[in-house]
Scaffold this motif. Sequence first.
Motif: not given
Length: 311
Positions: A121, A125, A129
């Motif tokens: 993080t 993003l 993911t």
Amino acid sequence: MNIVASLNLPKWRGYLELMRPANIVTAWADILVGFSASGSGVIFTQLMNGQPTADGFIPLAWLLLATTGLYGGGIVFNDVFDAELDQQERPSRPIPSGRVSRENAALLGMILFAIAIFAATQVSLLSVTIAIFITFAALLYDSVGKHHPFFGPLNMGVCRGSNLLLGVSALPAMVGERWYLALIPVLYIAAITAISQGEVHGGKRITGVVALILIAIVLTAVLSLGFFAEYTVIAALPFAALLAVRVLPNFIQAAREPVPEKIRNAVKVGVLSLIILDASIAAGFTGLAYGLLVLILLPISMSFAKMFAVT
């Protein structure tokens, strides 16, 4: 009572055995090659030229921490799911030997995955993911995938290919342009995972032949990247040659005589040589010096391999 505080030295070693440190070092190499392919490897050139580049290393540091948690968590849960089987086939492993409880091993795996996702993080993003995807893919392999002769190798290959893309995600926009690089570790790991299925009871010659074909395709792919303008094949060639010399003889022996000892040796050499594969690609994108930087991880991984199991 605090679990960590209650551990003695032998138990600490058991936790390290669960994480397989030598294998984690190979995951670092994936990140370094992905970082290079994204174009971020230029910061190493700047560093050698005396230019300040401290900020450029911050995403790399987070991604290295992320892959440590992802690979560590995945390999720990592999033993968690295999606890009953290991009781019969590998009673010396940490969980069946009683040095680490199954519950504590599962807790360690969850903590490692949590660290990985948090670290991702801090980059982007897309990075988080990919990290979440790898987490689920690793758990799928540990629980179900590894028991399937076709899906298992593919599942593990996808984990390692995604790990390379995690390195590319240092510059998220580049993942769409470098997605094809993930196919190389997919094929390479598929070869290792396929042949590893016989490391306990012995395997089949046809499996060894398939693994050899996959390795040959991987070597061809590494050199074929030279068709891209940004890739210098002459820089990758020495590393690709080293990979062939190190891996092919062991895989040929395992294919000719698929007994557990030869298969385990081929798997061990194959796993550690992931670093050479990564060094080949990294050198092609960023230069010989960067490839050598990645290759430095090999003796580190080999040192860990002498102290902790690789397979």
